[in-house]
Design a protein around this motif. Structure first.
Motif, PDB file in Angstrom:
ATOM      1  N   ASN A 143      31.768  30.219 -24.100  1.00 61.58           N
ATOM      2  CA  ASN A 143      30.618  30.380 -22.904  1.00 61.58           C
ATOM      3  C   ASN A 143      29.428  29.825 -23.499  1.00 61.58           C
ATOM      4  OD1 ASN A 143      32.487  31.828 -21.267  1.00 61.58           O
ATOM      5  ND2 ASN A 143      31.984  33.898 -22.316  1.00 61.58           N
ATOM      6  N   VAL A 144      29.312  28.805 -24.075  1.00 60.67           N
ATOM      7  CA  VAL A 144      28.002  28.103 -24.976  1.00 60.67           C
ATOM      8  C   VAL A 144      27.283  27.756 -23.860  1.00 60.67           C
ATOM      9  CG1 VAL A 144      29.171  25.772 -24.788  1.00 60.67           C
ATOM     10  CG2 VAL A 144      27.486  26.593 -26.494  1.00 60.67           C
ATOM     11  N   ALA A 145      27.539  27.460 -22.441  1.00 61.72           N
ATOM     12  CA  ALA A 145      26.574  27.033 -21.612  1.00 61.72           C
ATOM     13  C   ALA A 145      25.849  28.053 -20.720  1.00 61.72           C
ATOM     14  CB  ALA A 145      27.301  26.195 -20.801  1.00 61.72           C
ATOM     15  N   SER A 146      26.571  29.341 -20.841  1.00 61.93           N
ATOM     16  CA  SER A 146      26.080  30.637 -19.847  1.00 61.93           C
ATOM     17  C   SER A 146      24.608  30.886 -20.066  1.00 61.93           C
ATOM     18  CB  SER A 146      27.027  31.640 -20.017  1.00 61.93           C
ATOM     19  OG  SER A 146      28.306  31.572 -19.797  1.00 61.93           O
ATOM     20  N   PRO A 147      24.090  30.979 -21.359  1.00 65.89           N
ATOM     21  CA  PRO A 147      22.830  31.128 -21.309  1.00 65.89           C
ATOM     22  C   PRO A 147      21.651  30.224 -20.691  1.00 65.89           C
ATOM     23  CG  PRO A 147      23.711  31.291 -23.455  1.00 65.89           C
ATOM     24  CD  PRO A 147      24.769  30.538 -22.765  1.00 65.89           C
ATOM     25  N   TRP A 148      22.103  28.910 -20.675  1.00 67.40           N
ATOM     26  CA  TRP A 148      21.548  27.745 -20.093  1.00 67.40           C
ATOM     27  C   TRP A 148      21.638  27.599 -18.613  1.00 67.40           C
ATOM     28  CZ3 TRP A 148      18.009  25.409 -23.340  1.00 67.40           C
ATOM     29  CH2 TRP A 148      18.086  25.729 -24.604  1.00 67.40           C
ATOM     30  N   LEU A 149      22.936  27.979 -18.090  1.00 58.43           N
ATOM     31  CA  LEU A 149      23.036  27.621 -16.867  1.00 58.43           C
ATOM     32  C   LEU A 149      22.398  28.624 -15.771  1.00 58.43           C
ATOM     33  CD1 LEU A 149      26.903  26.839 -16.460  1.00 58.43           C
ATOM     34  CD2 LEU A 149      25.194  25.339 -15.891  1.00 58.43           C
ATOM     35  N   TRP A 150      22.298  29.841 -16.275  1.00 57.58           N
ATOM     36  CA  TRP A 150      21.898  30.715 -15.228  1.00 57.58           C
ATOM     37  C   TRP A 150      20.336  30.706 -14.924  1.00 57.58           C
ATOM     38  CZ3 TRP A 150      22.594  34.123 -11.634  1.00 57.58           C
ATOM     39  CH2 TRP A 150      22.086  35.388 -11.196  1.00 57.58           C
ATOM     40  N   PRO A 151      19.478  30.440 -15.787  1.00 55.22           N
ATOM     41  CA  PRO A 151      18.029  30.155 -15.534  1.00 55.22           C
ATOM     42  C   PRO A 151      17.817  28.745 -14.898  1.00 55.22           C
ATOM     43  CG  PRO A 151      18.283  30.091 -17.882  1.00 55.22           C
ATOM     44  CD  PRO A 151      19.516  30.572 -17.379  1.00 55.22           C
ATOM     45  N   LEU A 152      18.601  27.790 -15.222  1.00 51.74           N
ATOM     46  CA  LEU A 152      18.433  26.325 -14.638  1.00 51.74           C
ATOM     47  C   LEU A 152      18.791  26.348 -13.397  1.00 51.74           C
ATOM     48  CD1 LEU A 152      19.439  24.310 -17.826  1.00 51.74           C
ATOM     49  CD2 LEU A 152      16.949  24.515 -16.786  1.00 51.74           C
ATOM     50  N   ALA A 153      19.878  27.064 -12.931  1.00 48.56           N
ATOM     51  CA  ALA A 153      20.415  27.401 -11.596  1.00 48.56           C
ATOM     52  C   ALA A 153      19.323  27.804 -10.773  1.00 48.56           C
ATOM     53  CB  ALA A 153      21.709  27.975 -11.456  1.00 48.56           C
ATOM     54  N   LEU A 154      18.950  28.956 -11.270  1.00 49.39           N
ATOM     55  CA  LEU A 154      17.783  29.625 -10.337  1.00 49.39           C
ATOM     56  C   LEU A 154      16.452  28.927 -10.049  1.00 49.39           C
ATOM     57  CD1 LEU A 154      17.959  33.212 -11.552  1.00 49.39           C
ATOM     58  CD2 LEU A 154      19.204  32.383  -9.599  1.00 49.39           C
ATOM     59  N   ILE A 155      16.158  28.058 -11.203  1.00 44.30           N
ATOM     60  CA  ILE A 155      14.964  27.107 -11.105  1.00 44.30           C
ATOM     61  C   ILE A 155      15.219  25.925 -10.069  1.00 44.30           C
ATOM     62  CG2 ILE A 155      13.269  25.554 -12.343  1.00 44.30           C
ATOM     63  CD1 ILE A 155      13.760  27.429 -14.605  1.00 44.30           C
ATOM     64  N   THR A 156      16.642  25.322 -10.296  1.00 40.63           N
ATOM     65  CA  THR A 156      16.869  24.366  -9.346  1.00 40.63           C
ATOM     66  C   THR A 156      16.841  24.879  -7.856  1.00 40.63           C
ATOM     67  OG1 THR A 156      18.348  23.487 -11.149  1.00 40.63           O
ATOM     68  CG2 THR A 156      18.774  22.612  -8.706  1.00 40.63           C
ATOM     69  N   LEU A 157      17.332  26.030  -7.559  1.00 40.70           N
ATOM     70  CA  LEU A 157      17.512  26.621  -6.170  1.00 40.70           C
ATOM     71  C   LEU A 157      15.872  26.639  -5.641  1.00 40.70           C
ATOM     72  CD1 LEU A 157      18.612  28.057  -3.793  1.00 40.70           C
ATOM     73  CD2 LEU A 157      18.719  30.185  -5.312  1.00 40.70           C
ATOM     74  N   THR A 158      14.975  27.495  -6.748  1.00 37.06           N
ATOM     75  CA  THR A 158      13.644  27.310  -6.064  1.00 37.06           C
ATOM     76  C   THR A 158      12.722  26.060  -5.689  1.00 37.06           C
ATOM     77  OG1 THR A 158      13.545  29.289  -7.672  1.00 37.06           O
ATOM     78  CG2 THR A 158      11.485  28.422  -6.864  1.00 37.06           C
ATOM     79  N   LEU A 159      13.151  25.091  -6.693  1.00 37.63           N
ATOM     80  CA  LEU A 159      12.428  23.736  -6.563  1.00 37.63           C
ATOM     81  C   LEU A 159      12.884  23.143  -5.436  1.00 37.63           C
ATOM     82  CD1 LEU A 159      11.600  22.690 -10.125  1.00 37.63           C
ATOM     83  CD2 LEU A 159      10.211  23.974  -8.550  1.00 37.63           C
TER      84      LEU A 159
END
Length: 507
Positions: free
Chosen positions: A273-289
């Motif tokens: 699960n190497v990508a999990s710590p990065w995906l969650w915050p980046l996904a939420l920022i993408t949604l917001t922007l």
């Protein structure tokens, strides 16, 4: 071997070659060949979808070379679903294009089929380097399609798109080379076995390669901070091309799902699960922007392009939750967002044609020739993309919100999904009221919408409505797909135990 697995790659390739050889023939003939081919591709995709529904993972070894040394195509529920979605989108996009929206005809249909070859190959390949190859095929085709019809805006946005993707391709090659050097294989199933046994000495370099791939796939998916190329590129493309491009971000999302569940998933040992710590915050920022961009947009097509970014953030959030329920909801929402955004791009083209020089700018302009009809279709599309109940967008978002398990995940996902929906209501209400109600006391010199072109738009919206009324079987399929994805050993066993045809020998 089931030779039907390679048909989604061969059919568009052969069609593209035939269309290239027929350059200069009447547009009616080119459109006929193109449309017959895409109908055949849709039929093949539906057959493959029904085969994959049996929970089998089928492997096709090209040249009869056994994996992990030979190149393989792999059909499972996920790849079959994505191939079927691609074929359906191509069907409606080319239907719309064939109604006179494909000029110059010579440069659209053949390249569109090269794009389909690359997209289908990317979904079916079981080899990391061939994923890169198919990425390059579809990207080269997309460069040409983006410039289809010419114009300064398309050239400018196309330049940004090309440069960013060239950088992405270079990073992809570096990451693939790193992984090959560390594991000695490019077969994704075999790589998953090797990564799971990574030593502590190799782990840091392997970790770097995994994150480098995430950057590449994030660029393809239009994830923050790599999404800036998308809005202007999609907004400036011709309508059938913009509609077809709605599958492009899904290729990046597919690659993230495939690589970070199969190779770097829960069974990956030190790289789990190497990508999990990065995906969650980046996904939420993408949604917001994305939501902020939709609200700020002053052109209808640009606003729809930002809605694509919103959908990307929503889907990546579901992937980051890393559960069967969340992934199943993500795949359901993926179907919805692809169809509804494609339909909105086509509808925006019809609207701007009836507004004359005002085009798709969200300002007071002339009355439309068909304000009631187009306004009703726009209202349905806006309600669907926002996620108003009981439409498929609402069902997908509710499923996603219910899949959040921790208090922190629940708070941020619920808050941002609901907040982005409110922002989209505001943005699309402003657009709809300005275009259909706040009109000048004149009508632009424009023809009514071609009834068959409008039928293509309505048929795409009908697909999203069908997702609502047939939600149960679709959700059952996506949940079963998610369960299959989250159990990667079945995929690995199917590929590595694949037996080639007896009696065929290689010197």
């Amino acid at each position: 071997m089931n030779h039907l697995i390679i048909a989604p790659v061969l059919l568009p390739l052969l069609t593209a070659i035939v269309l290239l050889l027929g350059t200069g023939r009447p547009p009616r003939i080119q459109r006929g060949i193109s449309f017959i081919s895409v109908c055949a591709q849709l039929a093949v995709a539906l057959v493959l979808l029904s085969i994959a529904a049996g929970d089998q993972t089928l492997v096709y070894a090209l040249g009869n070379w056994a994996p992990p040394f030979g190149i393989v195509l792999v059909l499972d529920r996920l790849s079959a679903l994505m191939v079927a979605l691609t074929a359906s989108l191509a069907f409606f996009s080319l239907w719309y294009a064939a109604r006179g929206n494909d000029k110059p005809t010579d440069s659209l249909h053949s390249v569109m089929h090269f794009l389909l070859m690359g997209v289908n190959g990317a979904f079916l390949t079981g080899d990391l380097f061939n994923l890169f190859v198919f990425f390059e095929v579809l990207l080269i085709a997309s460069y040409t399609l983006l410039l289809h019809g010419g114009g300064a805006a398309r050239i400018k946005s196309g330049l940004h798109y090309v440069l960013l993707n060239l950088i992405g391709s270079s990073l992809f090659l570096i990451a693939a080379a790193l992984l090959y050097g560390l594991t000695g294989t490019l077969n994704m199933a075999d790589m998953a076995v090797k990564v799971a046994n990574t030593s502590a000495e190799q782990a840091p370099l392997m970790h770097a390669a995994a994150l480098l791939l995430l950057v590449v796939f994030g660029l393809k998916a239009a994830m923050v901070p790599l999404y800036f190329w998308l809005p202007r590129a999609y907004a400036s493309a011709s309508a059938p091309v913009a509609a077809m491009f709605c599958i492009m971000t899904k290729i990046g999302i597919y690659a993230i799902i495939r690589m970070y569940s199969l190779v770097f998933g829960t069974e990956a040992g030190l790289l789990a699960n190497v990508a999990s710590p990065w995906l969650w915050p980046l996904a939420l920022i993408t949604l917001t922007l994305g939501a902020a961009g939709a609200l700020a947009a002053r052109e209808l097509r640009l606003q729809i392009a930002y809605l694509v970014v919103v959908s990307v953030g929503t889907m990546l959030a579901g992937v980051a939750l890393n559960s069967v329920a969340a992934l199943g909801a993500t795949l359901y929402y993926l179907l919805h967002s692809t169809w509804v955004c494609a339909a909105l791009f086509l509808l925006a083209d019809i609207i701007m044609r009836q507004r004359g020089a005002t085009s798709d700018r969200i300002i007071t302009g002339p009355r439309l020739k068909q304000p009631v009809l187009l306004g009703t279709v726009f209202f349905i599309g806006a309600a669907a993309v926002i996620g108003m109940p009981p439409l498929s967008g609402f069902i997908g978002k509710v499923m996603l919100m219910r899949s959040a398990v921790s208090d922190e995940q629940t708070f941020w996902l619920w808050f941002l999904l609901l907040a982005s929906s409110i922002v989209m209501v505001t943005a699309l209400s402003r657009s709809g009221s300005t275009i259909f109600w706040r009109t000048e006391n004149r009508t632009a010199k424009a023809d009514k919408a071609d009834h068959l072109a409008l039928a293509a738009v309505m048929a795409l919206f009908a697909c999203t409505l069908a997702l609502s009324f047939a939600a149960s079987p679709v959700v059952n399929y996506t949940q079963a797909t998610a369960a299959q994805i989250m159990a990667p050993n079945n995929y690995i066993d199917a590929v590595l135990s694949h037996q080639t045809v007896e009696g065929v020998h290689h010197e």
